[in-house]
Design a protein around this motif. Structure first.
Motif, PDB file in Angstrom:
ATOM      1  N   ALA A 127       0.833  -1.208   0.000  1.00  0.00           N
ATOM      2  CA  ALA A 127       0.000   0.000   0.000  1.00  0.00           C
ATOM      3  C   ALA A 127       0.865   1.254   0.000  1.00  0.00           C
ATOM      4  N   LYS A 128       1.923   1.211   0.774  1.00  0.00           N
ATOM      5  CA  LYS A 128       2.840   2.354   0.826  1.00  0.00           C
ATOM      6  C   LYS A 128       3.471   2.600  -0.540  1.00  0.00           C
ATOM      7  N   ASN A 129       3.882   1.538  -1.215  1.00  0.00           N
ATOM      8  CA  ASN A 129       4.495   1.668  -2.532  1.00  0.00           C
ATOM      9  C   ASN A 129       3.480   2.152  -3.574  1.00  0.00           C
ATOM     10  N   ALA A 130       2.254   1.668  -3.452  1.00  0.00           N
ATOM     11  CA  ALA A 130       1.204   2.099  -4.384  1.00  0.00           C
ATOM     12  C   ALA A 130       0.907   3.580  -4.200  1.00  0.00           C
ATOM     13  N   ALA A 131       0.800   4.014  -2.950  1.00  0.00           N
ATOM     14  CA  ALA A 131       0.556   5.433  -2.681  1.00  0.00           C
ATOM     15  C   ALA A 131       1.703   6.284  -3.191  1.00  0.00           C
ATOM     16  N   HIS A 132       2.919   5.780  -3.038  1.00  0.00           N
ATOM     17  CA  HIS A 132       4.093   6.499  -3.531  1.00  0.00           C
ATOM     18  C   HIS A 132       4.023   6.640  -5.052  1.00  0.00           C
ATOM     19  N   ALA A 133       3.570   5.606  -5.744  1.00  0.00           N
ATOM     20  CA  ALA A 133       3.447   5.653  -7.200  1.00  0.00           C
ATOM     21  C   ALA A 133       2.393   6.670  -7.631  1.00  0.00           C
ATOM     22  N   ILE A 134       1.295   6.716  -6.900  1.00  0.00           N
ATOM     23  CA  ILE A 134       0.242   7.695  -7.213  1.00  0.00           C
ATOM     24  C   ILE A 134       0.765   9.108  -7.015  1.00  0.00           C
ATOM     25  N   LYS A 135       1.434   9.333  -5.898  1.00  0.00           N
ATOM     26  CA  LYS A 135       1.993  10.661  -5.637  1.00  0.00           C
ATOM     27  C   LYS A 135       3.035  11.027  -6.698  1.00  0.00           C
ATOM     28  N   GLY A 136       3.783  10.035  -7.145  1.00  0.00           N
ATOM     29  CA  GLY A 136       4.764  10.286  -8.190  1.00  0.00           C
ATOM     30  C   GLY A 136       4.108  10.676  -9.501  1.00  0.00           C
ATOM     31  N   TYR A 137       2.986  10.026  -9.805  1.00  0.00           N
ATOM     32  CA  TYR A 137       2.248  10.367 -11.033  1.00  0.00           C
ATOM     33  C   TYR A 137       1.684  11.779 -10.947  1.00  0.00           C
TER      34      TYR A 137
END
Length: 586
Positions: free
Chosen positions: A225-235
């Motif tokens: 979940a942390k990695n997914a949220a990081h990917a969204i924030k990166g996008y």
């Protein structure tokens, strides 16, 4: 508006083209009609089974859960496989002898064909994946999976966990796809992805912590979940920092618009013909509204001089009636109170069977859905017949007082009732319950937006025709005003995307000719800048359904039964009205 949580993926089924064609040719030389129709049923079932393997996001939304753990990565291979599948299956469909299919099977075949042609055109010509940043958002479907109750919680969370592991690759592909994004769609993509972060960081995390998984498994799931949220924030950060490109206009242009209208609406009329019909309807409505306003004037204004200009007269009357509305904090509760009243009226008037066993849940609109419409229905798919239907209501929390007042005048005591007819009963909620009961999965899955929206608009008028609101002239005036939204949606959408209507001209149309509040008009301009064609579905569908009813009334005369008409019409699922018309008239 009916809402979908998933991004409509393009079909990627890896059928063997030669085998499919041979099978269909074999089926096209049957001993009798039944064998061909059985063969088509077999093809349809296999088509859907393979479709769900390659479009797992769409499958999940439809209530088919075998592939819930898969998130497709929208890269070049994805589009190429999709195009190969589309071309293969379009060839397969050509082999069926349409003259020997039953009308219902022929309708299914045409709906599959339209779906395939739409995807083919989308990949080759429209190429929305290159200019629409809002097309990339995984949070809506994850929210749907976390909140759903059609599977045990641990199974749903396990599938979300597996899906989340693919999220970083998903957003990297999204970045690579974007070439000349539309600025308005870029802003929408930022807002909706940021709004959906809470789904990952709160809803999923809280559900995992409360689950029965081992501590080690919980750690892995929370890390994903942390990695997914990081990917969204990166996008989101990528979108905010994009430079050195020429933004594509949000206007489609006349040629693209005409083709998209043809594929999406599936009407007997062209986009331009529908636009001209809307202009005529607007003039008719203005005439009727002027008559009622003159009738009501003495009641509300006494001996005060009546404006000589009809539009000014109508506006004055509407402004007066609009002042009675709920408080901002009571908006959702007022909607909740309206639903039982609608159900009782329909039962009393014997207008339609309402299935009381199908739950309707009224909720605050989730953040990941914000930015397009203030009210919508999210319905379970045809594989999830016992799932909940959500009536999503936009929140006024945090709005400035003047903006909230403008919004609530738009959704005053009269309009709020009509809104509930449209969105819930007997509008979207009721129609979608019927659609899920249709024996044809094709008609339910590939539902036509103009039929869905048109039914909701049609029911508004139908309810008033049968005495809802006690036939009060105030209610009719406000419905005409509300109906002008439907009509002006078409005028606005066509004028903007197939023409060059400016925001100033659009605001004049909406506020001066459609009598909308400033907040509503501003919201509609935002909506037309991030969507295309969908706004025409209301009027196009309404006109087709109303015209069909009047034809059948004329044909049957005294034998015409309104309830029978409604239930038969809805029994065909969400097929395009032109196909339902052919089935009912014949």
């Amino acid at each position: 508006m009916k809402n979908s949580f998933y991004i409509a993926a393009f079909a990627l089924i890896s059928f063997a083209s030669c085998n499919n064609t041979q099978n269909a040719k074999h089926a096209a030389t049957p001993k009798n009609d039944d064998s061909l129709n059985i063969s088509f049923d077999d093809y349809s079932n296999k088509f859907l089974t393979e479709l769900w393997k390659q479009e797992p996001e769409m499958a999940t939304q439809q209530g088919y859960h075998l592939n819930d753990s898969v998130l497709k990565i929208p890269n070049d291979a994805y589009w190429n496989e999709g195009l190969a599948f589309v071309n293969s299956n379009l060839e397969t469909l050509k082999a069926f002898d349409t003259s020997m299919l039953t009308p219902s099977h022929l309708t299914d075949m045409k709906m599959i064909q339209n779906y395939l042609e739409s995807k083919q055109w989308g990949i080759q010509t429209l190429k929305q994946f290159e200019w629409d940043p809002s097309a990339y958002n995984i949070t809506g479907l994850i929210a749907f999976m976390v909140a759903s109750n059609d599977q045990p919680a641990d199974i749903r969370l396990e599938n979300v966990y597996k899906r989340m592991q693919q999220v970083p690759a998903y957003y990297e592909a999204a970045k690579a796809n974007l070439k000349n994004p539309v600025d308005e769609l870029k802003s929408l993509g930022i807002a909706q992805n940021e709004g959906g972060l809470s789904v990952i960081e709160s809803d999923f995390v809280d559900s995992v912590k409360a689950s029965n998984f081992s501590e080690e498994k919980k750690y892995k799931m929370l890390l994903a979940a942390k990695n997914a949220a990081h990917a969204i924030k990166g996008y989101v950060a990528y979108l905010k920092s994009m430079k050195g490109y020429t933004p594509r206009s949000f206007r489609l242009g006349k040629d693209l618009y005409a083709k998209k209208f043809e594929l999406d609406i599936q009407s007997n009329l062209t986009a331009e013909e529908t636009y001209k019909a809307a202009l005529e309807r607007k003039d008719f409505l203005h005439g009727e509204m002027a008559k009622i306003s003159k009738q009501l004037w003495p009641k509300y204004f006494g001996s005060k001089t009546m404006p000589s200009d009809n539009l000014q007269l109508i506006a004055a009357m509407i402004d007066t009636l609009s002042m009675v509305h709920v408080k901002p904090e009571d908006f959702q509760s007022a909607i909740e109170k309206e639903i039982p009243t609608l159900v009782q009226f329909i039962k009393t008037k014997n207008l339609l069977y309402i299935d009381s066993t199908k739950p309707l849940v009224i909720r605050k609109e989730p953040a990941y859905m914000a930015g397009v419409a203030g009210a919508s229905i999210s319905a379970p798919g045809p594989y999830d017949k016992e799932g909940k239907t959500y009536y999503n209501v936009g929140s006024l929390e945090g709005w400035p007082a003047d903006k909230a007042e403008s919004y609530l005048r738009e959704y005053n005591q009269y309009i709020l009732q009509i809104l509930c007819i449209h969105e819930a009963i007997p509008g979207h909620y009721t129609q979608l319950v019927y659609a899920n009961r249709s024996p044809s999965l094709i008609k339910a899955i590939f539902g036509n937006g103009a039929m869905v929206e048109g039914w909701a608009v049609y029911t508004e008028q139908m309810m008033l025709e049968n005495g809802f609101g006690d036939n009060a002239p105030e209610m009719w005036l406000m419905w005409y005003k509300w109906h002008l939204r439907t009509v002006c949606n078409t005028i606005l959408d066509y004028s903007v995307h197939a023409g060059d209507m400016s925001k100033e001209q659009a605001m004049n149309l909406l506020t001066q000719e459609a009598f909308q509040q400033q907040a509503e008009a501003e919201g509609k301009w935002k909506r037309v800048s991030v969507t295309s064609v969908q706004l025409t579905s209301y009027f196009a569908g309404y006109k087709a359904i109303y015209d069909l009813r009047e034809k059948i009334k004329a044909k049957e005369g005294k034998r015409f039964d309104l309830r029978v008409f409604h239930e038969k019409f809805l029994s065909y699922g969400s097929a395009p009205v032109k196909y339902i018309s052919a089935l009912m008239l014949n």
